[in-house]
Enzyme design. Structure first.
Site, mmCIF file in Angstrom:
data_model
loop_
_atom_site.group_PDB
_atom_site.id
_atom_site.type_symbol
_atom_site.label_atom_id
_atom_site.label_comp_id
_atom_site.label_asym_id
_atom_site.label_seq_id
_atom_site.Cartn_x
_atom_site.Cartn_y
_atom_site.Cartn_z
ATOM 1 N N GLU A 69 0.832 -1.214 0.000
ATOM 2 C CA GLU A 69 0.000 0.000 0.000
ATOM 3 C C GLU A 69 0.866 1.264 0.000
ATOM 4 O OE1 GLU A 69 -2.706 -0.532 3.328
ATOM 5 O OE2 GLU A 69 -4.089 -1.612 2.050
ATOM 6 N N GLU B 101 -5.240 -8.494 -0.735
ATOM 7 C CA GLU B 101 -5.922 -8.259 0.544
ATOM 8 C C GLU B 101 -7.392 -7.981 0.282
ATOM 9 O OE1 GLU B 101 -4.466 -5.440 3.420
ATOM 10 O OE2 GLU B 101 -2.385 -5.830 2.826
HETATM 11 C C1 BG6 Z 1 -4.317 -2.907 4.877
HETATM 12 C C2 BG6 Z 1 -2.953 -3.264 5.363
HETATM 13 O O1 BG6 Z 1 -4.463 -1.529 4.875
HETATM 14 O O2 BG6 Z 1 -5.422 -3.295 5.607
HETATM 15 C C3 BG6 Z 1 -2.891 -4.347 6.424
HETATM 16 O O3 BG6 Z 1 -2.070 -3.586 4.322
HETATM 17 C C4 BG6 Z 1 -4.067 -4.193 7.351
HETATM 18 O O4 BG6 Z 1 -1.641 -4.291 7.058
HETATM 19 C C5 BG6 Z 1 -5.361 -4.338 6.566
HETATM 20 O O5 BG6 Z 1 -4.052 -5.017 8.459
HETATM 21 C C6 BG6 Z 1 -6.626 -4.252 7.399
HETATM 22 O O6 BG6 Z 1 -6.611 -3.082 8.148
HETATM 23 P P1 BG6 Z 1 -6.844 -3.121 9.718
HETATM 24 O O7 BG6 Z 1 -6.597 -1.745 10.154
HETATM 25 O O8 BG6 Z 1 -8.237 -3.562 9.906
HETATM 26 O O9 BG6 Z 1 -5.856 -4.088 10.259
#
Ligand code: BG6
Length: 485
Positions: free
Chosen positions: A192, A384
């Site tokens: 990201e 993701e």
């Molecule tokens: C992304 C990141 O923004 O979202 C991860 O690459 C992150 O590292 C994931 O964990 C989910 O976000 P959060 O804040 O719910 O953990």
């Protein structure tokens, strides 16, 4: 006539995604140095001023390092993958993972970031992890930098604000490419990369209050990352022929709130500001629309001779991205604000939101995939996606996470549609297949996993792993190559 695809290709890469700083723990073991993530404190919800707590000021950093600021730093402990990776990988294998995304904690390899020699114990750890994955036929997908800039680089150079860090990163990349050349084919340079504009500390170990012109420093640091990514791509292709480098964007498909041209223009601008990063990585040059933005904001990117040529020649092989939600924007100052981990916008009345206010939009994923493919014609990899939710453990230990299965099912359905639309989608790794520390809030109670980890926000728990209902569901999805949802 070419055949229209009917579903997921045979070799589709199904799996899960993690990051070292949220997973491993063992932050000071076997020679590891501190990283930016190790100084991010957990702040109880009632005391949080914003949604996320990812920034660290000069003063706070000093207080943390001198022990004056006392807090929990959950990313130091993660969920103890460092000592339990065999058990965890066996569970991923049981689900039938084809790929597992993880990051190398840079400060495990170069404890201060600028060390002359790598730390052998750190290198050995990832050798062991990759061997364990290969034992089950699971392909590693490795991120070089997932919010884990060595803290030594912050203290000495203000992180990625300094051009010197490019050289240290290239050295780190070369070291791990040479070491793992027979074990890792798929790489990602920066997780990201656009997070730098939200949190320079998390995105690049930059303490932004030290900058005279914060926007200038932010975009300069980004330029350094772009150059570093191209250098890493060049090195990768030289050291591991056939290996692939991807970029990684937190993609925010942004809709106009109404068909008022002012709203539409606003959405177009927001999309450009988000796609700027993949434009540089995939097209190899700064897009024209950024010139106006830089001009109007007194940003002048300092480039070294050869930078432009490097960016042009070493573009990425595939585009990877995270997708959790879409955004809706309005040009009008009114409208109820929506929440998100990183970005805001107004509430979209057609969408439901997660427990953390993220607006759930499966069709937005199909739109995103089509837009990306139209724009770049490069293979796409969703690295993701998932639902952060509170889970309830029943008396018998079971966890009925139907909400998670619903979220994933709806998104996977739209991925299939996008493939039929003609998009070249090569894989899908859902976020946090095993519960891990939240990036934006450092909570444990925000869970994404198929595997439950017994650990709470204040650090209590046995760390025992157990299967949620979604575990067997995802296993079936993978076994049927996305047909049984
Ligand atoms: C992304 C990141 O923004 O979202 C991860 O690459 C992150 O590292 C994931 O964990 C989910 O976000 P959060 O804040 O719910 O953990």
């Amino acid at each position: 006539m070419a055949q229209v695809r009917k579903g997921f290709p045979e070799d589709f890469l199904w799996g899960g995604a993690t990051a070292a700083n949220q997973l491993e723990g063992a932050y000071n073991e076997d020679g590891k140095g501190m990283s930016a993530a190790d100084v991010i404190a957990w702040i109880p919800k009632e005391q949080r001023t914003g949604d996320h707590v990812m920034e660290v000021s000069s003063e706070r950093l000093e207080d943390i390092l001198s022990g004056k600021f006392e807090a929990r730093f959950p990313k130091r402990d993660g969920v103890d993958f460092y000592h339990r990776y065999k058990e965890d990988i066996a569970l991923f294998a049981e689900m039938g993972f084809k790929v597992f995304r993880l990051s190398i904690h840079w400060s495990r390899i170069f404890p201060n970031g600028d060390d002359a020699q790598p730390n052998e114990a750190g290198l050995q750890f990832y050798d062991d992890v990759f061997d364990e994955l290969h034992k089950y036929g699971i392909e590693p997908l490795v991120t070089l930098s997932h919010y884990e800039t060595p803290l030594g680089l912050t203290q000495k150079y203000n992180g990625w604000a300094s051009r010197e860090v490019v050289g240290f990163f290239a050295n780190y990349a070369e070291t791990v490419f040479k070491r793992y050349k027979d074990k890792v084919k798929y790489w990602i340079s920066f997780n990201e990369i656009n997070v730098m504009t939200i949190s320079p500390f998390t995105g690049g170990g930059v303490v932004i209050d030290q900058a005279e012109n914060q926007l200038q420093t932010t975009y300069q640091a980004l330029h350094h990352q772009f150059v570093a990514s191209s250098l890493a791509t060049q090195l990768l292709h030289e050291i591991i022929p056939g290996a692939q480098m991807g970029c990684m964007l937190a993609r925010m498909e942004t809709y106009a709130n109404t068909c008022n041209p002012e709203d539409v223009l606003k959405a177009q601008k927001e999309n450009q500001m988000n796609l700027f990063f993949t434009d540089v990585h995939a097209r190899g040059e700064y897009p024209k629309y950024m010139e106006r933005f830089f001009n109007e904001n007194n940003v002048v990117i300092q480039k070294e001779p050869g930078d432009d040529e490097l960016l042009k020649e070493y573009t990425v092989d595939y585009i990877s991205f995270s997708y959790y939600m879409s955004l809706t924007v309005t040009a009008s100052p009114e409208g109820e604000r929506a929440k998100g981990n990183l970005f805001g916008g107004v509430k979209n009345p057609y969408l439901k939101a997660s427990d953390w206010g993220w607006q759930i939009d499966p069709i937005g994923l199909r739109i995103t995939l089509n837009n990306f493919y139209d724009r770049y014609q490069k293979p796409l990899f969703i690295v993701e996606n998932g639902l952060g939710a509170y889970d309830k453990v029943e008396e018998d230990g079971s966890i009925h996470d139907t909400y998670r299965m619903d979220y994933l099912r709806q998104h996977i359905e739209q991925m299939k549609e996008a493939i039929i639309d003609g998009v070249d989608l090569i894989g899908y790794t859902s976020w946090g297949p095993i519960d891990l520390v939240s990036m934006s809030t450092s909570e444990m109670s925000k869970r994404y996993g198929f595997i439950y980890v017994d650990l709470d926000d204040v650090g209590n728990g046995t760390l025992k792993r157990s299967k949620k209902d979604s575990f067997n569901w995802y296993k079936k999805v993978i076994a049927s190559n996305g047909e049984e949802l």
